[in-house]
Design an enzyme around this catalytic site. Structure first.
Site, mmCIF file in Angstrom:
data_model
loop_
_atom_site.group_PDB
_atom_site.id
_atom_site.type_symbol
_atom_site.label_atom_id
_atom_site.label_comp_id
_atom_site.label_asym_id
_atom_site.label_seq_id
_atom_site.Cartn_x
_atom_site.Cartn_y
_atom_site.Cartn_z
ATOM 1 N N ASP A 190 29.861 -1.074 -4.626
ATOM 2 C CA ASP A 190 31.141 -1.753 -4.842
ATOM 3 C C ASP A 190 32.237 -1.006 -4.069
ATOM 4 O OD1 ASP A 190 32.608 -3.854 -6.632
ATOM 5 O OD2 ASP A 190 33.816 -2.027 -6.788
ATOM 6 N N ILE A 191 33.103 -1.751 -3.395
ATOM 7 C CA ILE A 191 34.171 -1.142 -2.602
ATOM 8 C C ILE A 191 35.276 -0.669 -3.540
ATOM 9 C CG2 ILE A 191 35.820 -1.495 -0.727
ATOM 10 C CD1 ILE A 191 34.033 -3.825 0.203
ATOM 11 N N ASN A 198 43.151 -5.561 -0.389
ATOM 12 C CA ASN A 198 43.413 -6.952 -0.029
ATOM 13 C C ASN A 198 44.880 -7.302 -0.214
ATOM 14 O OD1 ASN A 198 41.185 -8.201 1.052
ATOM 15 N ND2 ASN A 198 40.336 -8.823 -0.914
ATOM 16 N N ASP A 207 38.153 -9.067 4.698
ATOM 17 C CA ASP A 207 36.897 -9.600 5.243
ATOM 18 C C ASP A 207 36.328 -8.670 6.307
ATOM 19 O OD1 ASP A 207 37.198 -11.751 3.584
ATOM 20 O OD2 ASP A 207 37.853 -13.149 5.139
ATOM 21 N N GLU A 233 33.066 -8.271 -3.704
ATOM 22 C CA GLU A 233 32.973 -7.085 -2.863
ATOM 23 C C GLU A 233 31.757 -6.229 -3.214
ATOM 24 O OE1 GLU A 233 35.899 -5.908 -6.187
ATOM 25 O OE2 GLU A 233 35.255 -7.693 -5.108
#
Length: 325
Positions: A190-191, A198, A207, A233
């Site tokens: 997971d980011i 974002n 993206d 994500e």
């Protein structure tokens, strides 16, 4: 979908999958507009979204393929009919030459006539062979087109990784092998702070980050492994024939490689803040459900995020945390 109270139907899943994938700007804009105006996603709205943005793609592929196959079969039928008719004509002509031979006709004339019939038959056969070769090439094109369509149906459009459909199929096969004692592990990635990223830099940069991390993931796993987009994500990698220790080492290599990445805004050349990921790792236990397997990996992931992010946590640490609690 739960947040917007969208019914969990196959058609609705198709719509929202494409929305999250970001492959259709028109669909994303339409849904964002509905959300911004607090419009309910009732059955009529959901149906309109599906029919407007999803159904035409599916229908177009089916219709085009069906039309091309129909034309191809029609041409093949025509060629076969011609071949049968030509064969009858050739046999009739040769039979007539044979009858003339019995009647005492000049042999030279009979040979010339027979050579003429054979030459005509060879010309017809060559023409027929060329026609069938052309249709065979067309059939190869259709087969390749269907193969590409199948590949697209199994690929996440944004990251180029396998999608949930391909992931589920791969997991089922890997589980069957793991039941015989072969190790099977999963790492879930997971980011960190992706929503803030974002919000600060826009979905376009978000993206770009996802594609970059997907590239790193693809490069750091083995050929027999399956990297996939799990949702939003979150990315996942299924590692057959890899135990927990080996998978944790792979996860650490991925984490370090991503931490070393630098992202530049293309429009301005601005170097953006470093990104990092949290990764959970778990190994399959014989006889357990895949959902339990993934859920354990997911809990390890969130332990990593809760423990400061930018780190790898395995199910062993998860068990220790549970025992300590």
């Amino acid at each position: 979908m739960a947040e917007q109270r969208v019914a969990p139907t196959p058609a609705n899943f198709a719509v929202w999958f494409q929305y999250l994938a970001g492959s259709q700007d028109d669909l994303r804009d339409a849904i964002d507009l509905l959300i911004d105006h607090n419009r309910p996603f009732d059955s009529r709205t959901n149906q309109d979204l599906f029919e407007t943005y999803i159904a035409p793609q599916v229908s177009a592929i089916v219709v085009r393929t069906s039309e091309r196959l129909h034309a191809l079969m029609g041409a093949a039928k025509e060629f076969l009919t011609t071949a049968i008719a030509d064969n009858h004509s050739q046999m009739q002509a040769i039979s007539e030459v044979a009858d003339q031979g019995k009647a005492g006709v000049d042999p030279k004339a009979l040979v010339a006539q027979l050579m003429n019939e054979l030459a005509r038959a060879a010309t017809r056969a060559t023409r027929l062979e060329a026609g069938f070769a052309e249709k065979t090439r067309e059939l190869d094109v259709i087969r390749d087109s269907l193969s590409r369509s199948e590949q697209r149906a199994r690929t996440d459009t944004l990251t180029g990784l396998a999608n949930r459909r391909a992931l589920d199929e791969f997991l089922r096969k890997a589980q069957a092998t793991a039941e015989w004692g072969e190790p099977l592990s999963v790492l879930l990635l997971d980011i960190d702070h992706f929503k803030t990223f974002n919000d600060n830099f826009g979905h376009g940069i978000g993206d770009q980050v996802l594609r970059l991390i997907a590239k790193v993931l693809r490069e750091k796993v083995r050929e027999q492994d399956l990297p996939a987009r799990y949702g939003g994500e979150e990315l996942i990698a299924v590692l057959p024939d890899a135990d927990l220790a080996a998978s944790a080492e792979t996860a650490e290599r991925i984490r370090r490689a991503i931490a070393e990445c630098r992202i530049t805004r293309r429009s301005t050349g601005e170097i953006l803040p470093n990104i990092s990921v949290s990764i959970g790792v778990a190994q399959y236990r014989t006889g357990e459900a895949i959902t339990d397997f993934i859920e354990r990996c997911d809990r390890a992931l969130y332990l990593a995020k809760g423990g400061g992010r930018n780190r790898v946590v395995t199910e062993i640490e998860l068990e220790r945390a549970g025992a300590a609690g």
